[in-house]
Design a protein around this motif. Structure first.
Motif, PDB file in Angstrom:
ATOM      1  N   LEU A  96      50.612 -31.264  68.469  1.00 37.90           N
ATOM      2  CA  LEU A  96      49.820 -30.286  69.218  1.00 37.90           C
ATOM      3  C   LEU A  96      49.533 -29.038  68.383  1.00 37.90           C
ATOM      4  O   LEU A  96      48.393 -28.555  68.358  1.00 37.90           O
ATOM      5  N   GLN A  97      50.549 -28.517  67.683  1.00 36.39           N
ATOM      6  CA  GLN A  97      50.380 -27.262  66.955  1.00 36.39           C
ATOM      7  C   GLN A  97      49.486 -27.416  65.714  1.00 36.39           C
ATOM      8  O   GLN A  97      48.448 -26.753  65.626  1.00 36.39           O
ATOM      9  N   PRO A  98      49.836 -28.290  64.756  1.00 39.58           N
ATOM     10  CA  PRO A  98      48.964 -28.416  63.580  1.00 39.58           C
ATOM     11  C   PRO A  98      47.603 -29.007  63.930  1.00 39.58           C
ATOM     12  O   PRO A  98      46.571 -28.557  63.421  1.00 39.58           O
ATOM     13  N   GLY A  99      47.590 -30.009  64.820  1.00 37.88           N
ATOM     14  CA  GLY A  99      46.321 -30.609  65.241  1.00 37.88           C
ATOM     15  C   GLY A  99      45.460 -29.614  65.989  1.00 37.88           C
ATOM     16  O   GLY A  99      44.228 -29.587  65.832  1.00 37.88           O
ATOM     17  N   GLY A 100      46.107 -28.767  66.788  1.00 41.69           N
ATOM     18  CA  GLY A 100      45.387 -27.730  67.527  1.00 41.69           C
ATOM     19  C   GLY A 100      44.749 -26.712  66.599  1.00 41.69           C
ATOM     20  O   GLY A 100      43.611 -26.279  66.815  1.00 41.69           O
ATOM     21  N   LEU A 101      45.476 -26.318  65.535  1.00 46.78           N
ATOM     22  CA  LEU A 101      44.917 -25.381  64.543  1.00 46.78           C
ATOM     23  C   LEU A 101      43.656 -25.965  63.889  1.00 46.78           C
ATOM     24  O   LEU A 101      42.645 -25.279  63.728  1.00 46.78           O
ATOM     25  N   LEU A 102      43.743 -27.246  63.524  1.00 46.89           N
ATOM     26  CA  LEU A 102      42.597 -27.905  62.894  1.00 46.89           C
ATOM     27  C   LEU A 102      41.403 -27.963  63.845  1.00 46.89           C
ATOM     28  O   LEU A 102      40.255 -27.734  63.438  1.00 46.89           O
ATOM     29  N   ALA A 103      41.665 -28.248  65.120  1.00 41.70           N
ATOM     30  CA  ALA A 103      40.589 -28.336  66.113  1.00 41.70           C
ATOM     31  C   ALA A 103      39.947 -26.970  66.356  1.00 41.70           C
ATOM     32  O   ALA A 103      38.717 -26.856  66.454  1.00 41.70           O
ATOM     33  N   LEU A 117      54.948 -22.887  61.898  1.00 40.37           N
ATOM     34  CA  LEU A 117      55.366 -24.263  62.202  1.00 40.37           C
ATOM     35  C   LEU A 117      56.888 -24.462  62.134  1.00 40.37           C
ATOM     36  O   LEU A 117      57.379 -25.569  61.888  1.00 40.37           O
ATOM     37  N   GLY A 118      57.606 -23.361  62.345  1.00 43.02           N
ATOM     38  CA  GLY A 118      59.058 -23.422  62.555  1.00 43.02           C
ATOM     39  C   GLY A 118      59.860 -24.186  61.521  1.00 43.02           C
ATOM     40  O   GLY A 118      59.821 -23.873  60.333  1.00 43.02           O
ATOM     41  N   ASN A 119      60.594 -25.218  61.980  1.00 40.30           N
ATOM     42  CA  ASN A 119      61.522 -25.955  61.113  1.00 40.30           C
ATOM     43  C   ASN A 119      60.880 -27.126  60.379  1.00 40.30           C
ATOM     44  O   ASN A 119      61.590 -27.959  59.813  1.00 40.30           O
ATOM     45  N   SER A 120      59.563 -27.214  60.386  1.00 37.48           N
ATOM     46  CA  SER A 120      58.886 -28.285  59.642  1.00 37.48           C
ATOM     47  C   SER A 120      59.184 -28.134  58.152  1.00 37.48           C
ATOM     48  O   SER A 120      59.398 -27.022  57.665  1.00 37.48           O
ATOM     49  N   PRO A 121      59.185 -29.250  57.399  1.00 39.15           N
ATOM     50  CA  PRO A 121      59.437 -29.156  55.942  1.00 39.15           C
ATOM     51  C   PRO A 121      58.391 -28.275  55.257  1.00 39.15           C
ATOM     52  O   PRO A 121      57.239 -28.197  55.705  1.00 39.15           O
ATOM     53  N   GLU A 122      58.783 -27.659  54.166  1.00 38.10           N
ATOM     54  CA  GLU A 122      57.866 -26.750  53.460  1.00 38.10           C
ATOM     55  C   GLU A 122      56.608 -27.472  52.976  1.00 38.10           C
ATOM     56  O   GLU A 122      55.505 -26.951  53.047  1.00 38.10           O
ATOM     57  N   TRP A 123      56.795 -28.721  52.455  1.00 34.90           N
ATOM     58  CA  TRP A 123      55.636 -29.462  51.947  1.00 34.90           C
ATOM     59  C   TRP A 123      54.631 -29.714  53.068  1.00 34.90           C
ATOM     60  O   TRP A 123      53.413 -29.723  52.831  1.00 34.90           O
ATOM     61  N   TYR A 124      55.142 -29.915  54.308  1.00 32.59           N
ATOM     62  CA  TYR A 124      54.258 -30.159  55.455  1.00 32.59           C
ATOM     63  C   TYR A 124      53.465 -28.884  55.780  1.00 32.59           C
ATOM     64  O   TYR A 124      52.251 -28.942  56.043  1.00 32.59           O
ATOM     65  N   LYS A 125      54.140 -27.735  55.739  1.00 36.16           N
ATOM     66  CA  LYS A 125      53.463 -26.461  56.004  1.00 36.16           C
ATOM     67  C   LYS A 125      52.354 -26.209  54.980  1.00 36.16           C
ATOM     68  O   LYS A 125      51.241 -25.814  55.338  1.00 36.16           O
ATOM     69  N   TYR A 126      52.671 -26.476  53.702  1.00 36.86           N
ATOM     70  CA  TYR A 126      51.663 -26.287  52.646  1.00 36.86           C
ATOM     71  C   TYR A 126      50.471 -27.225  52.854  1.00 36.86           C
ATOM     72  O   TYR A 126      49.322 -26.853  52.590  1.00 36.86           O
TER      73      TYR A 126
END
Length: 529
Positions: free
Chosen positions: A65-72, A14-23
């Motif tokens: 698209l990316q995080p939502g796509g992973l969940l889907a 997830l590239g430059n997203s904040p670390e807390w968001y990635k976790y």
């Protein structure tokens, strides 16, 4: 010192997203299978929906698209739904995908005409109130027939153009000189106050225009992507959709325009900024120079774009074809008669809409989970226990609140799908379904102006290169949208709760403007199944 592969993997994730968001996303991906297999598929389904809404609300941290796509994808893998059902949902909603792909690209080739019109409004109209009203009205009118994202993109282009022109001249350069308008280092001290006033002026116009796209977008089947989905499920064409919405949208439109005028007169919530005379003179000089450069060929291109615009309105009003196919004809006509023949030029037109088109396909995967796990069935059953106008009010408020924090396309899709199921199951009548469709459409479109999360046009403005230049932050946008949110939401609520929507719809039936639909019509879904 070289970083480990695990560290490098986490940096790339997830590239430059904040670390807390990635976790948070990783935690979601771990928790969902545990909930599904060891707790309850129903609870796991709701967890997925809330997680997906979280990715929409955090769109500024990472495009959903990316995080939502992973969940889907995970939901399909663990059995919450099937690839076949996801495909079925996409096929059923193919018209909305075609709208995004072809209509947005088609309007891209009419940008010069729209830029010309908005430029003339800024340079020729002296009254700030009149300019604000024109921007709000023009954005509303255009959004009723075009795509709100494209309209706001054009207005952003106008604003960036004028900002860079003034910034260049204020830095002691001529129109034709190269200049970096993102840096104030070369700016003369005397020009800084004018620049601050100009920034405030542009913020005002962009917010008025942004709200205008919502005011116009709610009115017609092509105004917003969820309108197409709702219109499809109800088997309404362009004219019928506009007529059925009018008992709510017409009073709301009038209230929105009055709010625009009052905000400029009272100078509340950051409105009322005037264009400094020095800036106006520079912009008028620039516009005159550009007009002199325009050749007969350029003028003819503008005329042909206008003709294509008329064709678009007529084709939509007469429902000559599916909305997306009409958009395809716009691409063909607009390119043929303006000299665009290069494949790469045409390719640029599709860049704006395709990321959101892909996200919409992910929406439909989540909708498939909601249907398979029967997530909204208890909620819909509870709301349907209310009667008359109160039932409509509950749907309007539920859609409005969710659309403020989530994406209005997703919310509208979920609710209209569930109400359609209730209709086919015999829980509600066809006329009841039609009234609920109006409540869902207005609920997703009006209160959602509260935050950039709810309105795609607002989010597009906030994430544009212009926003930092004119000091338009998330917080400032919410504050400036607040008076509009209150007025539009309350007026919409009053028209529904007072019975005006019900009585006016009955009058339309009697006059023959619209007709009663049957349940059998609804059984034949848009995919022809």
């Amino acid at each position: 010192m070289q970083q480990s592969y695990m560290s490098a993997f986490f940096k790339n994730f997830l590239g430059n997203s904040p670390e807390w968001y990635k976790y948070a996303i990783i935690a979601f991906l771990v928790i969902n299978p545990i909930l599904f297999f060891y707790v309850s598929p129903y609870i796991a389904g709701w967890a997925l929906v809330l997680e997906f809404i979280f990715t929409l609300a955090m769109a500024l941290k990472c495009y959903p698209l990316q995080p939502g796509g992973l969940l889907a994808i995970e939901a399909v893998f663990i059995g919450m739904t099937t690839p076949k059902h996801v495909l079925s949902e996409i096929i059923i909603n193919i018209e909305v995908l075609l709208l995004l792909i072809f209509m947005v690209a088609g309007i891209y080739f009419m940008k010069n005409l729209l830029l010309f019109l908005f430029t003339k409004i800024i340079t020729r109209v002296k009254s700030k109130t009149a300019v604000s009203l024109l921007f709000c009205f023009a954005a509303a009118f255009l959004s009723a027939f075009l795509d709100a994202l494209t309209v706001i993109a054009v207005i952003i282009s106008v604003a960036v153009g004028f900002y860079s022109v003034y910034h260049k001249v204020a830095s002691g350069k001529d129109f034709h000189h190269d200049h970096d308008h993102t840096s104030d280092n070369e700016l003369a001290e005397l020009s800084r106050n004018d620049l601050d006033d100009f920034r405030a002026y542009l913020r005002n116009l962009l917010m008025h225009a942004g709200v205008g796209t919502a005011l116009g977008g709610v009115c017609t089947i092509v105004g917003e992507p969820q309108n197409v989905i709702i219109g499809q499920q109800a088997n309404w064409e362009f004219v019928e959709f506009a007529i059925r919405m009018s008992p709510v949208t017409f009073p709301v439109f009038i209230a929105g325009m009055l709010t625009c005028v009052l905000l400029e007169k009272l100078k509340w919530f950051g409105y009322g900024a005037h264009l400094p005379d020095n800036v106006r003179n520079i912009l008028q000089d620039f516009d005159e120079q550009e007009s002199k450069k325009r050749t007969r060929r350029d003028n003819l291109k503008l005329i042909m774009q206008g003709v294509v615009g008329v064709w678009l309105i007529v084709a939509l009003a007469l429902h000559l074809a599916a909305v997306g196919l009409i958009g395809l004809t716009v691409i063909i006509f607009a390119t043929v008669f303006t000299g665009v023949t290069d494949e790469h030029q045409i390719g640029h037109a599709f860049e704006e809409a395709l990321p959101f088109t892909a996200l919409l396909a992910v929406f439909f995967a989540i909708v498939a989970v909601i249907i398979d796990q029967k997530l909204f069935s208890p909620v819909i059953t509870w709301v349907l226990t209310f009667e008359g106008n109160m039932q409509l009010v509950m749907f309007y408020l539920a859609n409005g609140f969710l659309s403020m924090v989530s994406d209005n396309v997703f919310v509208g899709t979920v609710y209209i799908t569930e109400v359609k199921k209730a209709l086919l199951a015999g829980q509600i009548t066809r006329d009841q379904f039609d009234m609920l469709a109006v409540a869902i459409n207005t609920g997703t479109n009006l209160p959602s102006v509260a935050t950039p999360n709810g309105q795609a046009a607002f989010l597009f403005l906030l994430t544009s290169a212009l926003a930092p230049l004119i000091r338009l932050s998330y917080g400032r946008m919410v504050v400036m949208a607040f008076p509009y949110t209150i007025v539009l939401t309350i007026v919409g609520l009053l028209t529904i709760s007072s019975g005006f929507l019900t009585s006016q719809t009955a009058a339309y039936y009697e006059s023959g403007l619209i007709h009663h639909h049957t349940v059998d019509e609804a059984k034949e879904d848009p995919a022809g199944h």
